[in-house]
Design a protein around this motif. Structure first.
Motif, mmCIF file in Angstrom:
data_model
loop_
_atom_site.group_PDB
_atom_site.id
_atom_site.type_symbol
_atom_site.label_atom_id
_atom_site.label_comp_id
_atom_site.label_asym_id
_atom_site.label_seq_id
_atom_site.Cartn_x
_atom_site.Cartn_y
_atom_site.Cartn_z
ATOM 1 N N HIS A 18 -6.055 11.331 3.643
ATOM 2 C CA HIS A 18 -4.824 10.730 3.744
ATOM 3 C C HIS A 18 -3.907 11.199 2.834
ATOM 4 O O HIS A 18 -3.963 11.282 1.745
ATOM 5 N N ALA A 19 -2.659 11.149 3.368
ATOM 6 C CA ALA A 19 -1.431 11.660 2.589
ATOM 7 C C ALA A 19 -1.032 10.493 1.665
ATOM 8 O O ALA A 19 -1.166 9.400 2.152
ATOM 9 N N LEU A 20 -0.632 11.031 0.846
ATOM 10 C CA LEU A 20 -0.283 10.160 -0.415
ATOM 11 C C LEU A 20 1.169 9.450 0.116
ATOM 12 O O LEU A 20 1.844 9.998 0.868
ATOM 13 N N SER A 21 1.266 8.199 -0.129
ATOM 14 C CA SER A 21 2.691 7.677 0.039
ATOM 15 C C SER A 21 3.552 8.390 -0.827
ATOM 16 O O SER A 21 3.457 8.865 -1.844
ATOM 17 N N ALA A 22 4.856 8.165 -0.390
ATOM 18 C CA ALA A 22 6.087 8.680 -1.263
ATOM 19 C C ALA A 22 5.992 8.377 -2.596
ATOM 20 O O ALA A 22 6.068 9.171 -3.524
ATOM 21 N N ASP A 23 5.754 6.821 -2.973
ATOM 22 C CA ASP A 23 5.473 6.303 -4.056
ATOM 23 C C ASP A 23 4.424 6.956 -4.873
ATOM 24 O O ASP A 23 4.537 6.987 -6.371
ATOM 25 N N ALA A 24 3.319 6.985 -4.376
ATOM 26 C CA ALA A 24 2.132 7.553 -5.185
ATOM 27 C C ALA A 24 2.178 9.019 -5.149
ATOM 28 O O ALA A 24 1.994 9.472 -6.255
ATOM 29 N N ALA A 25 3.004 9.640 -4.473
ATOM 30 C CA ALA A 25 3.261 11.191 -4.662
ATOM 31 C C ALA A 25 4.136 11.351 -5.922
ATOM 32 O O ALA A 25 3.906 12.108 -6.822
ATOM 33 N N TRP A 26 5.065 10.308 -5.940
ATOM 34 C CA TRP A 26 5.864 10.586 -7.350
ATOM 35 C C TRP A 26 5.349 10.152 -8.643
ATOM 36 O O TRP A 26 5.367 10.834 -9.645
ATOM 37 N N CYS A 27 4.108 9.205 -8.265
ATOM 38 C CA CYS A 27 3.481 8.659 -9.611
ATOM 39 C C CYS A 27 2.443 10.004 -9.970
ATOM 40 O O CYS A 27 2.484 10.416 -11.158
ATOM 41 N N ALA A 28 1.928 10.826 -9.077
ATOM 42 C CA ALA A 28 1.103 11.881 -9.348
ATOM 43 C C ALA A 28 2.059 13.034 -9.969
ATOM 44 O O ALA A 28 1.663 13.617 -10.997
ATOM 45 N N GLN A 29 3.478 13.239 -9.551
ATOM 46 C CA GLN A 29 4.084 14.152 -10.007
ATOM 47 C C GLN A 29 4.558 13.749 -11.571
ATOM 48 O O GLN A 29 4.768 14.798 -12.263
#
Length: 197
Positions: free
Chosen positions: A39-50
């Motif tokens: 499942h692709a990360l949401s944009a918010d979760a992707a920012w968190c990971a970055q």
């Protein structure tokens, strides 16, 4: 019934060929080579990971007193930062990734002074800067955000929620106000430019 070796090999080849063809066509099959769907990360979760955090879906729990924990409705993607010393801070992923400043981000960066309390200082501080971490109107009405299907009340992290819906770890906020960084310094991890940062 006796089967000839040639028949067994032919059947095995047919089954293997069908599985390979189905996989090549993008048709899912139940063989061991099938990879679980990602499942692709949401944009918010992707920012968190970055930013070096770990995105987790958390749900609210009412803990009250004692060992009872009651799951409540709703869920939210939270971003958890853990330092080498084991300290942590949790913030809602959408609060960290917001395009504009949030009240939680302003509270973290600006560190407004708040009241001290003989009870839970993180709750008193949160309330003193116009947030809430309460799950009721009595001091024993506790709660927090924890992993799905949690059974241990101590795993529910108390979070301070503000009027704009932004959420941040209540203890992390209180410690930061006192000059202590838990988990990570979030000051430069917010997507939005926070005045005073």
């Amino acid at each position: 019934m006796k089967r000839s070796p040639a028949l067994v090999v032919s059947v095995l080849a047919l089954v293997a060929g069908t599985a390979v063809a189905a996989n090549a066509a993008g048709t899912p099959h139940s063989g061991p080579a099938a990879a679980p769907p990602r499942h692709a990360l949401s944009a918010d979760a992707a920012w968190c990971a970055q930013q070096g955090g770990k995105a987790e879906t958390r749900v609210p729990y009412y803990t009250g007193t004692g060992e009872k924990i009651t799951p409540l409705g709703g869920a939210r993607d939270m971003c958890l930062f853990t330092a080498g010393d084991g300290s942590q801070i949790m913030i809602a992923a959408d609060t960290l990734a917001a395009d504009k400043p949030t009240l939680a981000a302003l509270a973290y960066v600006r560190k407004p002074s708040g009241p001290s309390s003989p009870g839970n200082p993180s709750i008193a501080y949160c309330q003193g800067i116009n947030g809430t971490a309460m799950f009721g109107n009595k001091p024993t009405d506790g709660g927090g955000w924890g992993p799905k299907n949690e059974t241990d009340p101590s795993k529910a992290i108390s979070a301070c929620m503000f009027a704009d819906g932004s959420v941040i770890d209540a203890w992390g906020l209180k410690y930061h106000e006192g000059g202590v960084i838990r988990g990570a310094d979030l000051t430069k991890k917010f997507r939005a430019a926070i005045p005073g940062a």
